[in-house]
Design a protein around this motif. Structure first.
Motif, mmCIF file in Angstrom:
data_model
loop_
_atom_site.group_PDB
_atom_site.id
_atom_site.type_symbol
_atom_site.label_atom_id
_atom_site.label_comp_id
_atom_site.label_asym_id
_atom_site.label_seq_id
_atom_site.Cartn_x
_atom_site.Cartn_y
_atom_site.Cartn_z
ATOM 1 N N UNK A 1 -11.582 -18.762 171.709
ATOM 2 C CA UNK A 1 -12.684 -18.014 172.335
ATOM 3 C C UNK A 1 -13.993 -18.776 172.155
ATOM 4 N N UNK A 2 -14.267 -19.178 170.940
ATOM 5 C CA UNK A 2 -15.535 -19.866 170.658
ATOM 6 C C UNK A 2 -15.627 -21.205 171.383
ATOM 7 N N UNK A 3 -14.536 -21.923 171.458
ATOM 8 C CA UNK A 3 -14.529 -23.207 172.169
ATOM 9 C C UNK A 3 -14.806 -22.997 173.659
ATOM 10 N N UNK A 4 -14.326 -21.889 174.211
ATOM 11 C CA UNK A 4 -14.545 -21.625 175.641
ATOM 12 C C UNK A 4 -16.034 -21.487 175.966
ATOM 13 N N UNK A 5 -16.815 -21.102 174.982
ATOM 14 C CA UNK A 5 -18.248 -20.901 175.197
ATOM 15 C C UNK A 5 -19.001 -22.196 175.476
ATOM 16 N N UNK A 6 -18.382 -23.331 175.225
ATOM 17 C CA UNK A 6 -19.033 -24.609 175.547
ATOM 18 C C UNK A 6 -19.414 -24.678 177.024
ATOM 19 N N UNK A 7 -18.706 -23.928 177.852
ATOM 20 C CA UNK A 7 -18.985 -23.941 179.293
ATOM 21 C C UNK A 7 -20.364 -23.388 179.645
ATOM 22 N N UNK A 8 -20.986 -22.642 178.758
ATOM 23 C CA UNK A 8 -22.318 -22.106 179.086
ATOM 24 C C UNK A 8 -23.336 -23.231 179.252
ATOM 25 N N UNK A 9 -23.038 -24.392 178.662
ATOM 26 C CA UNK A 9 -23.952 -25.535 178.750
ATOM 27 C C UNK A 9 -23.653 -26.445 179.938
ATOM 28 N N UNK A 10 -22.570 -26.167 180.638
ATOM 29 C CA UNK A 10 -22.207 -26.943 181.826
ATOM 30 C C UNK A 10 -22.836 -26.258 183.038
ATOM 31 N N UNK A 11 -23.977 -26.753 183.461
ATOM 32 C CA UNK A 11 -24.718 -26.105 184.543
ATOM 33 C C UNK A 11 -24.038 -26.259 185.895
ATOM 34 N N UNK A 12 -23.055 -27.144 185.985
ATOM 35 C CA UNK A 12 -22.289 -27.312 187.223
ATOM 36 C C UNK A 12 -21.068 -26.395 187.268
ATOM 37 N N UNK A 13 -20.752 -25.764 186.150
ATOM 38 C CA UNK A 13 -19.582 -24.886 186.080
ATOM 39 C C UNK A 13 -19.775 -23.670 186.976
ATOM 40 N N UNK A 14 -18.742 -23.375 187.765
ATOM 41 C CA UNK A 14 -18.758 -22.180 188.612
ATOM 42 C C UNK A 14 -17.348 -21.626 188.700
ATOM 43 N N UNK A 15 -17.225 -20.341 188.446
ATOM 44 C CA UNK A 15 -15.946 -19.648 188.566
ATOM 45 C C UNK A 15 -16.248 -18.272 189.139
ATOM 46 N N UNK A 16 -15.711 -17.990 190.305
ATOM 47 C CA UNK A 16 -15.961 -16.737 191.010
ATOM 48 C C UNK A 16 -15.747 -15.539 190.085
ATOM 49 N N UNK A 17 -16.619 -14.586 190.150
ATOM 50 C CA UNK A 17 -16.630 -13.356 189.347
ATOM 51 C C UNK A 17 -17.091 -13.580 187.906
#
Length: 113
Positions: free
Chosen positions: A66-82
């Motif tokens: 769970x905690x590792x998944x939070x690294x995506x908050x810093x990826x400003x290009x990340x997009x996942x619908x919903x």
């Protein structure tokens, strides 16, 4: 008013930040979501733990994932619908402990009426 430029590592996506605040897993794709969701439901059932009490699970790998998944908050290009908005529509935030003088680009003095 200050106009500042902050290092990229201090900038995050406002929408995905809610996953951290609520202790939610931040999936990187639909497949990732489905895999994690299935694993989580199985662990909760095996341990007789309700979803709202999921922090009580003793499985460190589960919490690390769970905690590792939070690294995506810093990826400003990340997009996942919903989960969040496309980059062009995203609200970007920075959380700062301090403002370093070298970050300051412009100072505008404000005088009230």
């Amino acid at each position: 008013m200050l106009e500042i430029v902050v290092p990229d590592e201090l900038v995050s996506n406002f929408s995905t930040w809610h996953h951290v605040l609520n202790y939610w897993y931040l999936p990187s794709s639909q497949e990732d979501f489905e895999t994690f969701d299935k694993e989580m439901k199985q662990k909760l059932t095996e341990n007789n733990v309700k979803y709202v009490d999921r922090k009580l699970l003793k499985d460190h790998n589960y919490h690390d994932k769970i905690k590792k998944s939070w690294d995506l908050i810093f990826d400003l290009d990340f997009y996942f619908l919903f989960v969040n908005e496309p980059k062009e529509q995203s609200a970007i935030q920075a959380t700062l402990w301090e403002i370093k003088i070298e970050w300051v680009r412009k100072i505008t003095f404000f005088t009230g009426r």
